[in-house]
Write a protein that holds these residues in place. Structure first.
Motif, PDB file in Angstrom:
ATOM      1  N   ILE A 430       0.861  -1.181   0.000  1.00  0.00           N
ATOM      2  CA  ILE A 430       0.000   0.000   0.000  1.00  0.00           C
ATOM      3  C   ILE A 430       0.898   1.231   0.000  1.00  0.00           C
ATOM      4  N   ASN A 431       0.627   2.162  -0.884  1.00  0.00           N
ATOM      5  CA  ASN A 431       1.337   3.437  -0.840  1.00  0.00           C
ATOM      6  C   ASN A 431       0.335   4.559  -1.073  1.00  0.00           C
ATOM      7  N   ALA A 432       0.427   5.603  -0.264  1.00  0.00           N
ATOM      8  CA  ALA A 432      -0.548   6.689  -0.330  1.00  0.00           C
ATOM      9  C   ALA A 432       0.132   8.003   0.006  1.00  0.00           C
ATOM     10  N   GLN A 433      -0.360   9.081  -0.612  1.00  0.00           N
ATOM     11  CA  GLN A 433       0.215  10.409  -0.395  1.00  0.00           C
ATOM     12  C   GLN A 433      -0.886  11.463  -0.425  1.00  0.00           C
ATOM     13  N   ASN A 434      -0.664  12.534   0.305  1.00  0.00           N
ATOM     14  CA  ASN A 434      -1.519  13.718   0.236  1.00  0.00           C
ATOM     15  C   ASN A 434      -0.633  14.955   0.312  1.00  0.00           C
ATOM     16  N   LEU A 435      -0.605  15.716  -0.752  1.00  0.00           N
ATOM     17  CA  LEU A 435       0.073  17.015  -0.778  1.00  0.00           C
ATOM     18  C   LEU A 435      -1.004  18.067  -0.618  1.00  0.00           C
ATOM     19  N   GLN A 436      -0.999  18.749   0.522  1.00  0.00           N
ATOM     20  CA  GLN A 436      -2.104  19.649   0.853  1.00  0.00           C
ATOM     21  C   GLN A 436      -1.593  21.076   1.059  1.00  0.00           C
ATOM     22  N   LEU A 437      -2.278  22.033   0.428  1.00  0.00           N
ATOM     23  CA  LEU A 437      -1.978  23.454   0.582  1.00  0.00           C
ATOM     24  C   LEU A 437      -3.073  24.097   1.418  1.00  0.00           C
ATOM     25  N   GLN A 438      -2.697  24.625   2.589  1.00  0.00           N
ATOM     26  CA  GLN A 438      -3.621  25.380   3.436  1.00  0.00           C
ATOM     27  C   GLN A 438      -3.392  26.861   3.191  1.00  0.00           C
ATOM     28  N   SER A 450      -6.134  19.515  -1.664  1.00  0.00           N
ATOM     29  CA  SER A 450      -5.397  18.263  -1.484  1.00  0.00           C
ATOM     30  C   SER A 450      -5.219  17.561  -2.811  1.00  0.00           C
ATOM     31  N   PHE A 451      -3.990  17.117  -3.080  1.00  0.00           N
ATOM     32  CA  PHE A 451      -3.681  16.279  -4.232  1.00  0.00           C
ATOM     33  C   PHE A 451      -3.388  14.884  -3.684  1.00  0.00           C
ATOM     34  N   LEU A 452      -4.243  13.922  -4.027  1.00  0.00           N
ATOM     35  CA  LEU A 452      -4.284  12.644  -3.324  1.00  0.00           C
ATOM     36  C   LEU A 452      -3.952  11.470  -4.229  1.00  0.00           C
ATOM     37  N   HIS A 453      -3.337  10.466  -3.635  1.00  0.00           N
ATOM     38  CA  HIS A 453      -3.114   9.192  -4.323  1.00  0.00           C
ATOM     39  C   HIS A 453      -3.164   8.062  -3.304  1.00  0.00           C
ATOM     40  N   SER A 454      -3.816   6.982  -3.671  1.00  0.00           N
ATOM     41  CA  SER A 454      -3.850   5.782  -2.843  1.00  0.00           C
ATOM     42  C   SER A 454      -3.725   4.581  -3.762  1.00  0.00           C
ATOM     43  N   GLY A 455      -2.730   3.719  -3.488  1.00  0.00           N
ATOM     44  CA  GLY A 455      -2.475   2.580  -4.365  1.00  0.00           C
ATOM     45  C   GLY A 455      -2.398   1.271  -3.613  1.00  0.00           C
ATOM     46  N   TYR A 467      -4.924 -14.303  -7.160  1.00  0.00           N
ATOM     47  CA  TYR A 467      -5.356 -12.916  -7.044  1.00  0.00           C
ATOM     48  C   TYR A 467      -4.253 -12.010  -7.583  1.00  0.00           C
ATOM     49  N   HIS A 468      -4.618 -11.132  -8.512  1.00  0.00           N
ATOM     50  CA  HIS A 468      -3.722 -10.081  -8.976  1.00  0.00           C
ATOM     51  C   HIS A 468      -4.529  -8.785  -8.997  1.00  0.00           C
ATOM     52  N   ILE A 469      -4.144  -7.843  -8.180  1.00  0.00           N
ATOM     53  CA  ILE A 469      -4.856  -6.567  -8.106  1.00  0.00           C
ATOM     54  C   ILE A 469      -3.839  -5.433  -8.152  1.00  0.00           C
ATOM     55  N   ASN A 470      -4.045  -4.536  -9.079  1.00  0.00           N
ATOM     56  CA  ASN A 470      -3.252  -3.312  -9.160  1.00  0.00           C
ATOM     57  C   ASN A 470      -4.240  -2.161  -9.302  1.00  0.00           C
ATOM     58  N   ALA A 471      -4.528  -1.497  -8.179  1.00  0.00           N
ATOM     59  CA  ALA A 471      -5.544  -0.445  -8.167  1.00  0.00           C
ATOM     60  C   ALA A 471      -4.935   0.853  -7.672  1.00  0.00           C
ATOM     61  N   ASN A 472      -5.230   1.937  -8.366  1.00  0.00           N
ATOM     62  CA  ASN A 472      -4.757   3.265  -7.976  1.00  0.00           C
ATOM     63  C   ASN A 472      -5.905   4.260  -8.068  1.00  0.00           C
ATOM     64  N   GLU A 473      -5.988   5.111  -7.075  1.00  0.00           N
ATOM     65  CA  GLU A 473      -6.972   6.194  -7.083  1.00  0.00           C
ATOM     66  C   GLU A 473      -6.232   7.523  -6.985  1.00  0.00           C
ATOM     67  N   ASP A 499     -10.155   6.458 -10.907  1.00  0.00           N
ATOM     68  CA  ASP A 499      -9.820   5.114 -10.440  1.00  0.00           C
ATOM     69  C   ASP A 499      -9.287   4.287 -11.592  1.00  0.00           C
ATOM     70  N   ASP A 500      -8.127   3.686 -11.387  1.00  0.00           N
ATOM     71  CA  ASP A 500      -7.517   2.828 -12.403  1.00  0.00           C
ATOM     72  C   ASP A 500      -7.329   1.444 -11.789  1.00  0.00           C
ATOM     73  N   GLU A 501      -8.095   0.481 -12.259  1.00  0.00           N
ATOM     74  CA  GLU A 501      -8.059  -0.857 -11.673  1.00  0.00           C
ATOM     75  C   GLU A 501      -7.773  -1.912 -12.733  1.00  0.00           C
ATOM     76  N   LYS A 502      -6.731  -2.705 -12.465  1.00  0.00           N
ATOM     77  CA  LYS A 502      -6.402  -3.860 -13.301  1.00  0.00           C
ATOM     78  C   LYS A 502      -6.342  -5.063 -12.370  1.00  0.00           C
TER      79      LYS A 502
END
Length: 653
Positions: A430-438, A450-455, A467-473, A499-502
């Motif tokens: 699992i890798n996830a990021q949030n770059l947020q400007l206040q 917020s610029f968001l990614h969750s994989g 099972y093979h899952i490669n999902a990114n949001e 959402d990109d799901e393979k």
């Protein structure tokens, strides 16, 4: 008709739940055969007699008698303190208790090391009332905390607060409220409880931690809300170092709990897939390891909020609950760090200024020691750990940039053994990021972009499954908050997600799983290779209509490309302050959840799942630290997606 048990996994939720069943069987076997044998302390008796001797001399003598070494963080243990005791031929565990308990030191035996940790004497209580300096009226929903401990509570609708389990000595108490200046007051806690009267002065909005503190999912008018503070998380996290331990003890929250922790959380009858988990606004589809422990590091959290129903319009695509985890900001003046060792986990936390008063960081890492259970077998079955970081850069007095990251690695290998028949190999990242400007927009408004990614990347194979899952949001979210008055909030925002799901999975169902008599249906193969677009917008008002009537009224609109649907969700919560200590509230709203990529691919005409929440709540403040809440709750589901014996999806649930 019953809701389908075997829907294609969204971000691997159902896949991981199935793997969990297999893994739990194997882990139970490991714990029975290895854990108890390895954690038994060595059989050793100690004889000691000291009078006013430094603790450092006692540690040296114990090492001489037992050959065990001591481990502790520098300066965390006062080795110069004088101790006196006398005993003869006492077992090791009893001797260590007799030595360290009076010195408020906790000990843990890890292999040939005795790990020491200081215990704070948390026995006292500080209560008080916060007032507006100009109107002399109680200040509601202000945040009160001790600066050195970050132990925070909110004032109630009468302006009162209580901080519990405070250590004796001098502390700096801090009061923050949106639209008010920061108020600090030094207090001295001794052998009696304190009651304070603190006044806060209105002032223009400034870029500070007040934005983070005021920006909560628990609004002024909320029902079914619960906030877990750091003390509660630390007390309930258990040997697995998991904040979910505290959450699953909350009313209305149930979990399938195995030996190590929950990984299937149900809120008021809803399925586990109906929850949304947020880490600094990052949506985590399934924030758990294979065997149950969550990937949320409690040492990195400053607060945890839970809404089990009736939540405001700023969050959607969830029909049961919102779990919101907010991370700490690193120390802006001093470097610090600590390392904790236990039989089950190793964790570390480091923080400090990279550029003083400009750029700070905080990083927390955990690693499970469960793989040591199989060390002697020659097979490293488990390898799991996570790293959470947050970096904060103050651009100027109007803008601040935050970067939160989460990286998780979970590797399993179960060879063929008499205790476990399948050869299972699984890797999960699992890798996830949030770059947020206040940004400060005016004296009464601010925004968060917020610029968001969750994989999620999951690969699992055995003779029975694949099972093979490669999902990114990927997403962008902008929230704007405006306070026409300190007690009234207007909030609006938009979000756009791609959402990109393979994914591909093959599984052999047992005939007892579903009512299919045709054997050709028992071998299930499902594939998804799809990129989809979703967006949403919301607006709500939260504040007082009259002196005693508080309300949160709003709506959101969501569009999902998977089923080409537009969903409109009105929501309202109203509360009446009867006496200042008694509040009665009611809530109603629509909540939608889109179909999964596989469901929509199989039947593009599917509607979104949806339900209505009806809640009636009575809150009674009984004393300074005790309150009672009684709620009646009704959830009405519509258009639930199910599949029939021909594997055709429909909204007949």
């Amino acid at each position: 008709m019953k809701k389908s048990k075997f829907q294609f996994p969204v971000r691997g939720v159902d896949v991981i739940m199935k793997l969990r069943c297999l893994i739990t069987l194997y882990l139970l076997h490991l714990c029975v055969t290895h854990s108890l044998a390895q954690q038994k302390p060595p059989v050793k008796n100690i004889t000691l007699s000291v009078v006013d001797s430094p603790l450092s001399d006692v540690l040296t003598e114990i090492t001489t008698q037992t050959k065990l070494e001591f481990s502790y963080v520098n300066n965390s243990i006062d080795l110069s303190q004088k101790v006196s005791f006398s005993f003869s031929n006492l077992p090791l565990a009893d001797a260590l208790d007799k030595i360290f308990r009076p010195a408020t030191i906790q000990w843990t035996l890890v292999g040939n090391l005795i790990a020491l940790k200081a215990i704070q004497n948390l026995n006292f209580r500080v209560c008080g009332k916060v007032l507006d300096t100009q109107t002399k009226l109680p200040l509601q929903y202000a945040t009160v905390y001790l600066k050195e401990d970050a132990l925070a509570v909110n004032t109630d609708f009468t302006g009162n607060f209580c901080l519990n389990k405070i250590s004796a000595g001098e502390h700096l108490i801090v009061v923050r409220a949106f639209g008010y200046g920061v108020t600090e007051q030094r207090i001295n806690v001794n052998d009696k409880a304190l009651f304070l009267t603190i006044s806060s002065t209105p002032q223009a909005l400034e870029l500070s931690e007040a934005i983070v503190i005021s920006d909560k999912i628990i609004e002024h008018t909320s029902v079914s809300e619960m906030q877990v503070n750091q003390t509660q998380m630390q007390a309930a996290k258990g040997i697995s170092n998991d904040p979910m331990k505290a959450i699953t003890s909350l009313p209305g929250v149930a979990a399938n709990v195995d030996l190590f922790g929950p990984s299937d959380i149900h809120v008021r009858g809803g399925e586990s897939s109906e929850n949304v988990y947020l880490l600094d606004n990052i949506k985590l589809g399934f924030p758990f390891y294979f065997f149950g422990q969550s990937v949320i590091n409690p040492e990195m959290l400053t607060k945890t909020e839970v809404l089990t129903g009736g939540y405001a319009a700023n969050y959607g695509n969830a029909m049961s609950s919102i779990f919101n985890f907010t991370t700490k900001t690193g120390d802006n003046e001093h470097f610090s760090g600590n390392v904790d060792l236990s039989a089950f986990n190793t964790s570390a936390l480091f923080q400090g200024p990279l550029i003083k008063n400009k750029l700070t960081f905080i990083a927390g890492a955990r690693r499970s020691n469960l793989d040591l259970l199989t060390y002697n077998t020659g097979v490293r079955t488990l390898n799991m750990g996570d790293l959470t970081t947050k970096t904060v850069y103050t651009i100027n007095d109007k803008n601040k940039l935050n970067l939160t990251t989460l990286n998780v690695s979970d590797i399993l290998h179960f060879p063929n053994q008499s205790s476990f028949s399948s050869d299972l190999n699984a890797k999960d990242k699992i890798n996830a990021q949030n770059l947020q400007l206040q940004s400060i927009l005016s004296t009464k408004a601010y925004s968060k972009i917020s610029f968001l990614h969750s994989g999620l990347n999951l690969n699992a194979t055995s003779p029975e499954i694949l099972y093979h899952i490669n999902a990114n949001e990927y997403g962008i979210r902008d929230d704007i908050t405006f306070y026409p008055k300190p007690t009234i909030k207007l909030k609006t925002g938009i979000e756009i997600n791609i959402d990109d799901e393979k994914s591909e999975f093959r599984e052999q169902y047992k005939t007892t799983d579903i009512s299919i008599t045709d054997s050709s249906k028992l071998a299930q193969v499902r594939k998804v290779n799809k990129t989809s677009f979703a967006s949403g917008a919301y607006l709500f008002y939260d504040g007082s209509l009259l002196k005693r009537i508080k309300t949160n009224i709003g709506f959101r609109v969501d569009y999902n490309q998977l089923n080409n649907s537009i969903n409109f969700s009105p929501r309202i919560t109203t509360g009446y302050d009867i006496t200042g200590t008694t509040l009665i509230s009611g809530s109603w709203g629509y909540f939608y959840q889109a179909p999964s990529a596989f469901e929509a691919s199989q039947n593009p005409s599917l509607k979104s799942n949806n339900c209505e929440h009806y809640i009636l709540s009575l809150k009674q403040k009984i004393g300074a630290t005790l309150s009672l809440r009684i709620e009646g709750y009704y959830k009405d589901y519509h258009n639930i997606i199910i599949f029939d014996t021909a594997n055709v999806f429909s909204n007949k649930g």
